[in-house]
Design a protein around this motif. Structure first.
Motif, PDB file in Angstrom:
ATOM      1  N   ASP A  79       0.825  -1.218   0.000  1.00  0.00           N
ATOM      2  CA  ASP A  79       0.000   0.000   0.000  1.00  0.00           C
ATOM      3  C   ASP A  79       0.855   1.263   0.000  1.00  0.00           C
ATOM      4  OD1 ASP A  79      -2.239  -1.607   0.074  1.00  0.00           O
ATOM      5  OD2 ASP A  79      -2.620  -1.297   2.208  1.00  0.00           O
ATOM      6  N   GLU A  80       1.939   1.250   0.757  1.00  0.00           N
ATOM      7  CA  GLU A  80       2.797   2.435   0.858  1.00  0.00           C
ATOM      8  C   GLU A  80       3.367   2.812  -0.506  1.00  0.00           C
ATOM      9  OE1 GLU A  80       3.350  -0.409   2.742  1.00  0.00           O
ATOM     10  OE2 GLU A  80       2.179   0.324   4.438  1.00  0.00           O
ATOM     11  N   THR A  81       3.729   1.814  -1.299  1.00  0.00           N
ATOM     12  CA  THR A  81       4.288   2.074  -2.627  1.00  0.00           C
ATOM     13  C   THR A  81       3.228   2.669  -3.536  1.00  0.00           C
ATOM     14  OG1 THR A  81       5.848   0.263  -2.357  1.00  0.00           O
ATOM     15  CG2 THR A  81       5.431   1.004  -4.609  1.00  0.00           C
ATOM     16  N   ILE A  82       2.036   2.139  -3.488  1.00  0.00           N
ATOM     17  CA  ILE A  82       0.949   2.664  -4.314  1.00  0.00           C
ATOM     18  C   ILE A  82       0.659   4.112  -3.932  1.00  0.00           C
ATOM     19  CG2 ILE A  82      -1.509   2.429  -4.863  1.00  0.00           C
ATOM     20  CD1 ILE A  82      -1.054  -0.632  -4.555  1.00  0.00           C
ATOM     21  N   LEU A  83       0.671   4.403  -2.636  1.00  0.00           N
ATOM     22  CA  LEU A  83       0.453   5.784  -2.198  1.00  0.00           C
ATOM     23  C   LEU A  83       1.584   6.703  -2.653  1.00  0.00           C
ATOM     24  CD1 LEU A  83      -1.030   5.162   1.350  1.00  0.00           C
ATOM     25  CD2 LEU A  83      -2.218   6.032  -0.677  1.00  0.00           C
ATOM     26  N   GLU A  84       2.816   6.203  -2.676  1.00  0.00           N
ATOM     27  CA  GLU A  84       3.934   7.010  -3.184  1.00  0.00           C
ATOM     28  C   GLU A  84       3.733   7.345  -4.656  1.00  0.00           C
ATOM     29  OE1 GLU A  84       8.091   6.030  -2.239  1.00  0.00           O
ATOM     30  OE2 GLU A  84       7.248   4.524  -0.875  1.00  0.00           O
ATOM     31  N   ILE A  85       3.329   6.353  -5.434  1.00  0.00           N
ATOM     32  CA  ILE A  85       3.092   6.577  -6.864  1.00  0.00           C
ATOM     33  C   ILE A  85       1.942   7.572  -7.047  1.00  0.00           C
ATOM     34  CG2 ILE A  85       2.384   5.481  -9.033  1.00  0.00           C
ATOM     35  CD1 ILE A  85       3.714   2.876  -7.902  1.00  0.00           C
ATOM     36  N   TYR A  86       0.876   7.367  -6.308  1.00  0.00           N
ATOM     37  CA  TYR A  86      -0.270   8.283  -6.375  1.00  0.00           C
ATOM     38  C   TYR A  86       0.176   9.715  -6.055  1.00  0.00           C
ATOM     39  CZ  TYR A  86      -4.700  10.494  -5.184  1.00  0.00           C
ATOM     40  OH  TYR A  86      -5.765  11.356  -5.120  1.00  0.00           O
ATOM     41  N   GLY A  87       0.957   9.871  -5.011  1.00  0.00           N
ATOM     42  CA  GLY A  87       1.458  11.196  -4.637  1.00  0.00           C
ATOM     43  C   GLY A  87       2.332  11.793  -5.727  1.00  0.00           C
ATOM     44  N   ALA A  88       3.176  10.966  -6.327  1.00  0.00           N
ATOM     45  CA  ALA A  88       4.058  11.449  -7.386  1.00  0.00           C
ATOM     46  C   ALA A  88       3.269  11.919  -8.605  1.00  0.00           C
ATOM     47  CB  ALA A  88       5.037  10.342  -7.788  1.00  0.00           C
ATOM     48  N   LEU A  89       2.104  11.335  -8.825  1.00  0.00           N
ATOM     49  CA  LEU A  89       1.294  11.693  -9.987  1.00  0.00           C
ATOM     50  C   LEU A  89       0.408  12.916  -9.763  1.00  0.00           C
ATOM     51  CD1 LEU A  89       0.296   8.151 -11.241  1.00  0.00           C
ATOM     52  CD2 LEU A  89       1.542   9.889 -12.537  1.00  0.00           C
ATOM     53  N   ARG A  90       0.388  13.433  -8.565  1.00  0.00           N
ATOM     54  CA  ARG A  90      -0.405  14.644  -8.337  1.00  0.00           C
ATOM     55  C   ARG A  90       0.238  15.817  -9.090  1.00  0.00           C
ATOM     56  NH1 ARG A  90      -2.104  15.601  -2.420  1.00  0.00           N
ATOM     57  NH2 ARG A  90      -3.456  17.028  -3.533  1.00  0.00           N
ATOM     58  N   PRO A  91      -0.570  16.715  -9.627  1.00  0.00           N
ATOM     59  CA  PRO A  91      -0.018  17.845 -10.383  1.00  0.00           C
ATOM     60  C   PRO A  91       1.033  18.627  -9.598  1.00  0.00           C
ATOM     61  CG  PRO A  91      -2.382  17.730 -10.670  1.00  0.00           C
ATOM     62  CD  PRO A  91      -2.021  16.725  -9.601  1.00  0.00           C
ATOM     63  N   ARG A  92       2.104  18.965 -10.305  1.00  0.00           N
ATOM     64  CA  ARG A  92       3.214  19.771  -9.802  1.00  0.00           C
ATOM     65  C   ARG A  92       4.004  19.111  -8.661  1.00  0.00           C
ATOM     66  NH1 ARG A  92      -1.001  23.151 -10.956  1.00  0.00           N
ATOM     67  NH2 ARG A  92      -0.642  24.567 -12.680  1.00  0.00           N
ATOM     68  N   ARG A  93       3.862  17.815  -8.485  1.00  0.00           N
ATOM     69  CA  ARG A  93       4.592  17.102  -7.436  1.00  0.00           C
ATOM     70  C   ARG A  93       5.896  16.497  -7.943  1.00  0.00           C
ATOM     71  NH1 ARG A  93       1.663  15.616  -2.652  1.00  0.00           N
ATOM     72  NH2 ARG A  93       0.343  17.411  -2.302  1.00  0.00           N
ATOM     73  N   SER A  94       5.959  16.188  -9.241  1.00  0.00           N
ATOM     74  CA  SER A  94       7.118  15.473  -9.782  1.00  0.00           C
ATOM     75  C   SER A  94       7.584  16.101 -11.080  1.00  0.00           C
ATOM     76  CB  SER A  94       6.757  14.010 -10.055  1.00  0.00           C
ATOM     77  OG  SER A  94       6.329  13.365  -8.884  1.00  0.00           O
ATOM     78  N   THR A  95       8.863  15.933 -11.327  1.00  0.00           N
ATOM     79  CA  THR A  95       9.435  16.335 -12.609  1.00  0.00           C
ATOM     80  C   THR A  95       9.251  15.185 -13.602  1.00  0.00           C
ATOM     81  OG1 THR A  95      11.598  15.421 -12.083  1.00  0.00           O
ATOM     82  CG2 THR A  95      11.195  17.737 -11.438  1.00  0.00           C
ATOM     83  N   ALA A  96       9.481  15.468 -14.870  1.00  0.00           N
ATOM     84  CA  ALA A  96       9.401  14.411 -15.887  1.00  0.00           C
ATOM     85  C   ALA A  96      10.390  13.281 -15.593  1.00  0.00           C
ATOM     86  CB  ALA A  96       9.618  15.006 -17.279  1.00  0.00           C
ATOM     87  N   PRO A  97      11.657  13.578 -15.232  1.00  0.00           N
ATOM     88  CA  PRO A  97      12.577  12.474 -14.916  1.00  0.00           C
ATOM     89  C   PRO A  97      12.140  11.656 -13.693  1.00  0.00           C
ATOM     90  CG  PRO A  97      13.821  14.470 -15.394  1.00  0.00           C
ATOM     91  CD  PRO A  97      12.371  14.862 -15.321  1.00  0.00           C
ATOM     92  N   GLU A  98      11.540  12.296 -12.711  1.00  0.00           N
ATOM     93  CA  GLU A  98      11.057  11.544 -11.537  1.00  0.00           C
ATOM     94  C   GLU A  98       9.929  10.585 -11.926  1.00  0.00           C
ATOM     95  OE1 GLU A  98      12.042  14.779  -7.998  1.00  0.00           O
ATOM     96  OE2 GLU A  98      10.131  14.918  -9.071  1.00  0.00           O
TER      97      GLU A  98
END
Length: 133
Positions: A79-98
């Motif tokens: 679950d923690e990994t899925i939440l990390e991915i979900y968080g990374a996909l939120r707008p303005r949270r990640s760069t393209a390389p991330e």
């Protein structure tokens, strides 16, 4: 007997023999209030999610089928990994390389449809100015 996605829905009622818990217990073995069953044992398995995807596709619900296939890929992950991915996909949270790094990791975890989804998000986010600076 083979699986018929147009006639075997709902699976729990018409084909309970195809539905199993993550530990392999049959649906007919489960009972409310059974102290031997914890919440993790009630999770959908990748196999059940793939069958549900077949049902959705047979009904013409392509987007739902694609979502269920991605869920099947993610089901084995913590679950923690899925939440990390979900968080990374939120707008303005990640760069393209991330996000590309997440896509590569998803491919290593045998989740190619989810990796493609993340890569598609990179393109959409770039076009709409939603990547992190």
């Amino acid at each position: 007997m083979g699986f018929d996605p147009t006639g075997d829905y709902p699976l729990g009622a018409k084909r309970p023999d195809l539905v199993r818990t993550p530990a392999g217990r049959q649906l007919t073995e489960l009972a409310l209030g059974d102290a031997r069953i914890d919440a993790a044992e009630l999770r959908a398995t990748p196999e059940t999610l793939r069958l549900q995807a077949e049902v959705a596709r047979a009904a013409g619900r392509v987007q739902l089928a694609d979502n269920l296939l991605r869920a099947a890929e993610l089901a084995p992950l913590p679950d923690e990994t899925i939440l990390e991915i979900y968080g990374a996909l939120r707008p303005r949270r990640s760069t393209a390389p991330e996000l590309e790094a997440w896509a590569e990791q998803l491919e290593r975890w045998n989740a190619p449809a989810t990796a493609a989804f993340v890569r598609e998000a990179v393109g959409v986010y770039a076009g709409r100015g939603l990547l992190a600076a």
